[in-house]
Every structure is written in structure tokens, then in C-alpha cells.
Design a protein around this motif. Structure first.
Motif, PDB file in Angstrom:
ATOM      1  N   ALA A 259     -10.061   4.036  -4.833  1.00 24.71           N
ATOM      2  CA  ALA A 259     -10.046   3.678  -6.420  1.00 24.71           C
ATOM      3  C   ALA A 259      -9.220   2.542  -6.826  1.00 24.71           C
ATOM      4  O   ALA A 259      -9.610   1.640  -7.204  1.00 24.71           O
ATOM      5  CB  ALA A 259      -9.919   4.916  -7.068  1.00 24.71           C
ATOM      6  N   ARG A 260      -8.147   2.489  -5.887  1.00 26.92           N
ATOM      7  CA  ARG A 260      -6.934   1.602  -6.374  1.00 26.92           C
ATOM      8  C   ARG A 260      -7.595   0.291  -5.808  1.00 26.92           C
ATOM      9  O   ARG A 260      -7.573  -0.966  -6.445  1.00 26.92           O
ATOM     10  CB  ARG A 260      -5.798   2.133  -5.829  1.00 26.92           C
ATOM     11  CG  ARG A 260      -4.892   3.126  -6.198  1.00 26.92           C
ATOM     12  CD  ARG A 260      -4.591   3.150  -7.671  1.00 26.92           C
ATOM     13  NE  ARG A 260      -3.810   2.170  -8.039  1.00 26.92           N
ATOM     14  CZ  ARG A 260      -2.390   2.403  -8.357  1.00 26.92           C
ATOM     15  NH1 ARG A 260      -1.880   3.636  -8.028  1.00 26.92           N
ATOM     16  NH2 ARG A 260      -1.845   1.399  -8.568  1.00 26.92           N
TER      17      ARG A 260
ATOM     18  N   ARG B  57     -11.806  -5.583  -8.691  1.00 19.94           N
ATOM     19  CA  ARG B  57     -12.299  -6.160  -9.879  1.00 19.94           C
ATOM     20  C   ARG B  57     -11.310  -7.201 -10.687  1.00 19.94           C
ATOM     21  O   ARG B  57     -11.831  -8.229 -11.368  1.00 19.94           O
ATOM     22  CB  ARG B  57     -12.503  -4.895 -10.646  1.00 19.94           C
ATOM     23  CG  ARG B  57     -13.650  -4.165 -10.382  1.00 19.94           C
ATOM     24  CD  ARG B  57     -14.127  -3.043 -11.146  1.00 19.94           C
ATOM     25  NE  ARG B  57     -15.190  -2.469 -10.929  1.00 19.94           N
ATOM     26  CZ  ARG B  57     -15.636  -1.091 -11.128  1.00 19.94           C
ATOM     27  NH1 ARG B  57     -14.700  -0.482 -11.690  1.00 19.94           N
ATOM     28  NH2 ARG B  57     -16.691  -0.337 -10.807  1.00 19.94           N
ATOM     29  N   ILE B  58     -10.200  -6.839 -10.635  1.00 13.31           N
ATOM     30  CA  ILE B  58      -8.936  -7.644 -11.412  1.00 13.31           C
ATOM     31  C   ILE B  58      -9.054  -8.917 -10.605  1.00 13.31           C
ATOM     32  O   ILE B  58      -9.010 -10.137 -11.308  1.00 13.31           O
ATOM     33  CB  ILE B  58      -7.840  -6.798 -11.658  1.00 13.31           C
ATOM     34  CG1 ILE B  58      -7.962  -5.665 -12.660  1.00 13.31           C
ATOM     35  CG2 ILE B  58      -6.741  -7.751 -12.048  1.00 13.31           C
ATOM     36  CD1 ILE B  58      -6.837  -4.705 -12.514  1.00 13.31           C
TER      37      ILE B  58
ATOM     38  N   VAL C 250      -7.154   9.446   0.153  1.00 11.78           N
ATOM     39  CA  VAL C 250      -8.278   8.725   0.539  1.00 11.78           C
ATOM     40  C   VAL C 250      -9.036   7.928  -0.712  1.00 11.78           C
ATOM     41  O   VAL C 250      -9.450   6.898  -0.719  1.00 11.78           O
ATOM     42  CB  VAL C 250      -9.322   9.310   1.513  1.00 11.78           C
ATOM     43  CG1 VAL C 250     -10.541   8.461   1.775  1.00 11.78           C
ATOM     44  CG2 VAL C 250      -8.612   9.461   2.947  1.00 11.78           C
ATOM     45  N   GLU C 251      -9.368   9.037  -1.662  1.00 10.30           N
ATOM     46  CA  GLU C 251     -10.100   8.695  -2.658  1.00 10.30           C
ATOM     47  C   GLU C 251      -9.203   7.630  -3.625  1.00 10.30           C
ATOM     48  O   GLU C 251      -9.708   6.875  -4.344  1.00 10.30           O
ATOM     49  CB  GLU C 251     -10.545  10.035  -3.521  1.00 10.30           C
ATOM     50  CG  GLU C 251     -11.546  10.768  -2.740  1.00 10.30           C
ATOM     51  CD  GLU C 251     -12.596   9.855  -1.933  1.00 10.30           C
ATOM     52  OE1 GLU C 251     -13.372   9.080  -2.700  1.00 10.30           O
ATOM     53  OE2 GLU C 251     -12.841  10.126  -0.620  1.00 10.30           O
TER      54      GLU C 251
ATOM     55  N   TRP D 295       0.928  -0.981   0.067  1.00 10.72           N
ATOM     56  CA  TRP D 295       0.159  -0.140   0.127  1.00 10.72           C
ATOM     57  C   TRP D 295       0.914   1.171  -0.028  1.00 10.72           C
ATOM     58  O   TRP D 295       0.370   2.296  -0.598  1.00 10.72           O
ATOM     59  CB  TRP D 295      -0.851  -0.104   1.310  1.00 10.72           C
ATOM     60  CG  TRP D 295      -1.981  -1.030   0.822  1.00 10.72           C
ATOM     61  CD1 TRP D 295      -2.253  -2.075   1.415  1.00 10.72           C
ATOM     62  CD2 TRP D 295      -3.085  -0.766  -0.081  1.00 10.72           C
ATOM     63  NE1 TRP D 295      -3.315  -2.613   0.797  1.00 10.72           N
ATOM     64  CE2 TRP D 295      -4.040  -1.982  -0.227  1.00 10.72           C
ATOM     65  CE3 TRP D 295      -3.484   0.260  -1.164  1.00 10.72           C
ATOM     66  CZ2 TRP D 295      -5.278  -1.916  -1.004  1.00 10.72           C
ATOM     67  CZ3 TRP D 295      -4.770   0.157  -1.785  1.00 10.72           C
ATOM     68  CH2 TRP D 295      -5.510  -1.143  -1.829  1.00 10.72           C
ATOM     69  N   GLU D 296       2.101   1.269   0.559  1.00 10.08           N
ATOM     70  CA  GLU D 296       2.920   2.310   0.598  1.00 10.08           C
ATOM     71  C   GLU D 296       3.409   2.629  -0.974  1.00 10.08           C
ATOM     72  O   GLU D 296       3.169   3.759  -1.417  1.00 10.08           O
ATOM     73  CB  GLU D 296       4.147   2.140   1.308  1.00 10.08           C
ATOM     74  CG  GLU D 296       5.061   3.536   1.275  1.00 10.08           C
ATOM     75  CD  GLU D 296       6.245   3.265   2.229  1.00 10.08           C
ATOM     76  OE1 GLU D 296       7.295   4.294   2.052  1.00 10.08           O
ATOM     77  OE2 GLU D 296       6.369   2.023   3.045  1.00 10.08           O
TER      78      GLU D 296
END
Length: 125
Positions: free
Chosen positions: A107-108, A114-115, A102-103, A50-51
């Protein structure tokens, strides 16, 4: 509340997320019973993941998709599981931070869910 800006913020977010996800009735068993993750080893990888995504620091090395195929073979990772993962992620993010990152985090995560859902479904067919 502040935005996600530092490694410490990422670690806080990931820790809060895993506190919830491993206890979840729908998906917790993937972490505890199927993958049997050792949080002391798993969390630092997730911090790096995540970083890299949120702060642009290229500290993650690995292939997250490859780790999920063996789990999918034992117990199908279905769209409903990724939706719950995303729901917990979004709530954790919004409960603790606000701002541009945050957004991006949401989104990520949506793209990842989904993938992963698509690839896990195709692997079962």
C-alpha cells in the motif's frame, strides 16, 4: 513465510528488490545509466527509508522526491516506469514475506508510485 518485522527483514527485501530492478529491461537503466547509483551508498539509505515506513523507526533522513527531479530531466520518469517499479516491488514482497506488514509495504509503495508519477509528470509540463 513470515512478516516483515526487523531491520534484517527490510534489508533482505530491499536487496532482493534491487537485484531485480537494476536488471529490468524497462527501468533498470534509470538506476545504472542515468542515476548511476552506487549500491554500497544507495542501499543503506533505502534500508533506512523502508525501515522508517514499515517499522516506524525514524531512521531515514532525506528528501526522496528531490533526488528524482534531476533524473526526470534527463529521461522522463513516466507512469509506466512507476507501474513496473511497483510490479517488481509487489512480486518481491509476496515472494518472500506474508503478513500485515506485507500489505502495508504494498500500500505504501502504491502511494509512493502514484505521488512520484504525478509530480514527475507535472515537472515536465
Amino acid at each position: 513465510m513470515k512478516d516483515i518485522q526487523t531491520r534484517a527483514d527490510v534489508e533482505f527485501l530491499v536487496n532482493k528488490f534491487y537485484d531485480q530492478v537494476i536488471k529490468d529491461d524497462l527501468i533498470g537503466f534509470f538506476f545504472t545509466d542515468i542515476a548511476k547509483i552506487d549500491l554500497s551508498k544507495h542501499l543503506p539509505k533505502m534500508y533506512n527509508f523502508w525501515e522508517s515506513i514499515l517499522l516506524g523507526n525514524p531512521v531515514y533522513e532525506g528528501h526522496p522526491m528531490a533526488k528524482h527531479f534531476p533524473i526526470n530531466e534527463v529521461s522522463a520518469l513516466e507512469e509506466k516506469h512507476f507501474n513496473r517499479w511497483l510490479q517488481i516491488w509487489e512480486k518481491t514482497v509476496h515472494d518472500n514475506f506474508e503478513g500485515e506488514n506485507v500489505e502495508n509495504a504494498i500500500a505504501r509503495a502504491l502511494n509512493i508510485a502514484r505521488i512520484m508519477s504525478f509530480k514527475m509528470s507535472n515537472a515536465r509540463n
